[in-house]
Structure formats: structure tokens, C-alpha cells
Design an enzyme around this catalytic site. Structure first.
Site, PDB file in Angstrom:
ATOM      1  N   GLY A  12       0.783  -1.239   0.000  1.00  0.00           N
ATOM      2  CA  GLY A  12       0.000   0.000   0.000  1.00  0.00           C
ATOM      3  C   GLY A  12       0.808   1.280   0.000  1.00  0.00           C
ATOM      4  O   GLY A  12       0.323   2.316   0.437  1.00  0.00           O
ATOM      5  N   SER A  13       2.042   1.226  -0.534  1.00  0.00           N
ATOM      6  CA  SER A  13       2.845   2.469  -0.515  1.00  0.00           C
ATOM      7  C   SER A  13       2.267   3.513  -1.473  1.00  0.00           C
ATOM      8  O   SER A  13       2.366   4.718  -1.209  1.00  0.00           O
ATOM      9  CB  SER A  13       4.309   2.178  -0.847  1.00  0.00           C
ATOM     10  OG  SER A  13       4.489   1.914  -2.213  1.00  0.00           O
ATOM     11  N   ASN A  14       1.669   3.090  -2.570  1.00  0.00           N
ATOM     12  CA  ASN A  14       1.042   4.081  -3.465  1.00  0.00           C
ATOM     13  C   ASN A  14      -0.163   4.731  -2.790  1.00  0.00           C
ATOM     14  O   ASN A  14      -0.362   5.943  -2.906  1.00  0.00           O
ATOM     15  CB  ASN A  14       0.640   3.432  -4.792  1.00  0.00           C
ATOM     16  CG  ASN A  14       1.780   3.415  -5.777  1.00  0.00           C
ATOM     17  OD1 ASN A  14       2.166   4.455  -6.313  1.00  0.00           O
ATOM     18  ND2 ASN A  14       2.362   2.244  -5.987  1.00  0.00           N
ATOM     19  N   MET A  89      -3.985  -6.630  -7.196  1.00  0.00           N
ATOM     20  CA  MET A  89      -3.443  -7.684  -8.038  1.00  0.00           C
ATOM     21  C   MET A  89      -4.507  -8.669  -8.524  1.00  0.00           C
ATOM     22  O   MET A  89      -4.237  -9.850  -8.696  1.00  0.00           O
ATOM     23  CB  MET A  89      -2.313  -8.407  -7.298  1.00  0.00           C
ATOM     24  CG  MET A  89      -1.192  -7.490  -6.840  1.00  0.00           C
ATOM     25  SD  MET A  89      -0.531  -6.389  -8.120  1.00  0.00           S
ATOM     26  CE  MET A  89       0.723  -7.447  -8.825  1.00  0.00           C
ATOM     27  N   ARG A  90      -5.718  -8.158  -8.738  1.00  0.00           N
ATOM     28  CA  ARG A  90      -6.754  -9.002  -9.348  1.00  0.00           C
ATOM     29  C   ARG A  90      -7.304  -8.318 -10.573  1.00  0.00           C
ATOM     30  O   ARG A  90      -7.262  -7.097 -10.682  1.00  0.00           O
ATOM     31  CB  ARG A  90      -7.900  -9.234  -8.352  1.00  0.00           C
ATOM     32  CG  ARG A  90      -7.625 -10.437  -7.491  1.00  0.00           C
ATOM     33  CD  ARG A  90      -8.830 -11.188  -7.070  1.00  0.00           C
ATOM     34  NE  ARG A  90      -9.810 -11.531  -8.082  1.00  0.00           N
ATOM     35  CZ  ARG A  90     -10.679 -12.513  -7.923  1.00  0.00           C
ATOM     36  NH1 ARG A  90     -10.673 -13.235  -6.837  1.00  0.00           N
ATOM     37  NH2 ARG A  90     -11.574 -12.763  -8.859  1.00  0.00           N
ATOM     38  N   ASN A 106      -5.270   2.696 -12.952  1.00  0.00           N
ATOM     39  CA  ASN A 106      -4.322   1.710 -12.444  1.00  0.00           C
ATOM     40  C   ASN A 106      -2.903   2.248 -12.612  1.00  0.00           C
ATOM     41  O   ASN A 106      -2.635   3.045 -13.506  1.00  0.00           O
ATOM     42  CB  ASN A 106      -4.453   0.396 -13.225  1.00  0.00           C
ATOM     43  CG  ASN A 106      -3.509  -0.685 -12.713  1.00  0.00           C
ATOM     44  OD1 ASN A 106      -3.376  -0.867 -11.496  1.00  0.00           O
ATOM     45  ND2 ASN A 106      -2.846  -1.384 -13.608  1.00  0.00           N
ATOM     46  N   HIS A 108       1.083   0.760 -13.066  1.00  0.00           N
ATOM     47  CA  HIS A 108       1.808  -0.462 -13.414  1.00  0.00           C
ATOM     48  C   HIS A 108       3.297  -0.122 -13.518  1.00  0.00           C
ATOM     49  O   HIS A 108       3.654   0.894 -14.117  1.00  0.00           O
ATOM     50  CB  HIS A 108       1.273  -1.006 -14.746  1.00  0.00           C
ATOM     51  CG  HIS A 108       1.905  -2.307 -15.134  1.00  0.00           C
ATOM     52  ND1 HIS A 108       1.527  -3.512 -14.569  1.00  0.00           N
ATOM     53  CD2 HIS A 108       2.908  -2.582 -16.007  1.00  0.00           C
ATOM     54  CE1 HIS A 108       2.268  -4.473 -15.089  1.00  0.00           C
ATOM     55  NE2 HIS A 108       3.109  -3.938 -15.954  1.00  0.00           N
TER      56      HIS A 108
HETATM   57  C1  GAR Z   1       3.488  -1.161  -7.364  1.00  0.00           C
HETATM   58  O1  GAR Z   1       4.789  -1.227  -7.879  1.00  0.00           O
HETATM   59  C2  GAR Z   1       2.464  -1.183  -8.482  1.00  0.00           C
HETATM   60  O2  GAR Z   1       2.874  -0.482  -9.616  1.00  0.00           O
HETATM   61  C3  GAR Z   1       2.355  -2.660  -8.768  1.00  0.00           C
HETATM   62  O3  GAR Z   1       2.381  -3.264  -7.506  1.00  0.00           O
HETATM   63  C4  GAR Z   1       3.135  -2.448  -6.603  1.00  0.00           C
HETATM   64  C5  GAR Z   1       2.279  -2.179  -5.398  1.00  0.00           C
HETATM   65  O4  GAR Z   1       2.999  -1.494  -4.409  1.00  0.00           O
HETATM   66  N1  GAR Z   1       1.154  -2.965  -9.486  1.00  0.00           N
HETATM   67  C6  GAR Z   1       1.067  -3.879 -10.435  1.00  0.00           C
HETATM   68  O5  GAR Z   1       1.980  -4.599 -10.768  1.00  0.00           O
HETATM   69  C7  GAR Z   1      -0.306  -3.992 -11.084  1.00  0.00           C
HETATM   70  N2  GAR Z   1      -0.237  -4.690 -12.329  1.00  0.00           N
HETATM   71  P1  GAR Z   1       2.245  -0.755  -3.211  1.00  0.00           P
HETATM   72  O6  GAR Z   1       1.265  -1.772  -2.610  1.00  0.00           O
HETATM   73  O7  GAR Z   1       3.340  -0.416  -2.251  1.00  0.00           O
HETATM   74  O8  GAR Z   1       1.545   0.446  -3.774  1.00  0.00           O
END
Ligand code: GAR
Length: 189
Positions: A12-14, A89-90, A106, A108
Site C-alpha cells: 500500500g505504498s502508493n 493484483m486481481r 491503475n 503499473h
Molecule cells: C506497485 O509497484 C504497483 O505499480 C504494482 O504493484 C506495486 C504495489 O505497491 N502494481 C502492479 O503490478 C499492477 N499490475 P504498493 O502496494 O506499495 O503500492
């Protein structure tokens, strides 16, 4: 005030970066809910600690469209303007896409359309690209497809592994997601 629902699966850092940018006045919006499809997601604790509505809605064993309907029902009373997938991730099912047309974003960790799917940084290293980065896009029915809103580029450096590359990309993710959300909310897109 525009209302966001942030969907997460993991760290969940984003989500945290978006919450911080709202708090510090860089984004005019409010997070009306954080929904995790994984009950173990640390983002749920973070959200609760920030005083945000944290909703655990496990998806394990549930078919994609059925889960999408559950998300639609959960969000319906919350008047959500924009859904933010932040490490969710779903696959997003059709019922959710229909309920929020052009209102699901989203992020990526690659320069789409290169390297969709999983193990993205390893894919980039294996291919031997010299630059990678991240992409914010509108979500459609495809896997990591949909119109691109914002991208950032980072170099791939000698000696990089998937973790070091991911960390370099993540710094940019935390900037461009907020920029992309602001752009979409402004209606200028
Ligand atoms: C992030 O790097 C995001 O871009 C990626 O998962 C990570 C989640 O990090 N998402 C994908 O790969 C989606 N296809 P976070 O939970 O720290 O935000």
C-alpha cells in the site's frame, strides 16, 4: 470534494503516497474508502490509523465478475467519483467497469505496453532494456491495457536486480499517480 476509493492487495505504498499528497495539499480529493481484497494487506491498518474507512473484502476463491459485483455493492453508498487501483493484483470484472466507465485508474511498474502482467521488473531485466518506468492508465477489460494518462522513465543500471529496479520505479510511481489523479479530476483529459 471528489471522492476516491483506493483498491489494494498488499503493502500500500502508493495508497500512502496519495494520502500524504492529499494531506499536504498537493491533491484536492478525499479518500472515502480503502478496500483490500487481501485481508492481510498492511494498507488496511495504515488506512485505519489515518482515520480512513478501511474495508476488508476478501476475493480468494471468488470468480472475477462476482467479486466485481461485491465491490460495486460495497462502494455504492459511498458516492465514489474515481476508483484507484494501487497494487491491486486481481483482474477488474466487467460489472465494475460498467459501473465506473472511464473512472478506474491503475498504476503499473513498466512503460506500457511493454511488460504487462506479473514479475514486471524481472521481465524488463531479462529483455535487457536500458530504461523502464511506470504508467498510470485508465482500466479497460484487458490486462494492463487502456488509455495512458501519465508515465515516468527511470534508467536500468548495471548490477540492477528486480528489487533495486522496483525501488527506483516506485519513487516515480509515488509522484505520477497523484499527478494523473489530479489531471483526471480536473476534467481536462
Ligand atoms: C506497485 O509497484 C504497483 O505499480 C504494482 O504493484 C506495486 C504495489 O505497491 N502494481 C502492479 O503490478 C499492477 N499490475 P504498493 O502496494 O506499495 O503500492
Amino acid at each position: 470534494m471528489k471522492r476516491l476509493a483506493v483498491l489494494v492487495s498488499g503493502r500500500g505504498s502508493n495508497f500512502e503516497a496519495i494520502a500524504r499528497n492529499i494531506r499536504e495539499g498537493r491533491l484536492e480529493a478525499e479518500i472515502a474508502a480503502v478496500v483490500a481484497n487481501n485481508p492481510e494487506s498492511p494498507a488496511l491498518q495504515t488506512a485505519a490509523a489515518l482515520g480512513l474507512r478501511a474495508i476488508s473484502l476478501p476475493s480468494k476463491g471468488i470468480e472475477t465478475d462476482t467479486y466485481a459485483r461485491m465491490v460495486v455493492e460495497t462502494l455504492a453508498p459511498l458516492s465514489i467519483d474515481l476508483i484507484i487501483l494501487a497494487g491491486f493484483m486481481r483482474r477488474v470484472g466487467e460489472p465494475l467497469l460498467e459501473a465506473y466507465p472511464r473512472r478506474i485508474l491503475n498504476i503499473h511498474p513498466s512503460l506500457l505496453p511493454a511488460f504487462p502482467g506479473l514479475h514486471v521488473q524481472q521481465q524488463a531485466l531479462d529483455y535487457g532494456v536500458k530504461f523502464s518506468g511506470c504508467t498510470v492508465h485508465f482500466v479497460d477489460a484487458g490486462l494492463d491495457t487502456g488509455p495512458i494518462i501519465q508515465q515516468a522513465v527511470v534508467p536500468v543500471l548495471p548490477g540492477d536486480n528486480a528489487d533495486t529496479l522496483a525501488a527506483r520505479i516506485l519513487v516515480e510511481e509515488h509522484k505520477i499517480y497523484t499527478e494523473a489523479i489530479a489531471m483526471v479530476l480536473s476534467g481536462k483529459l
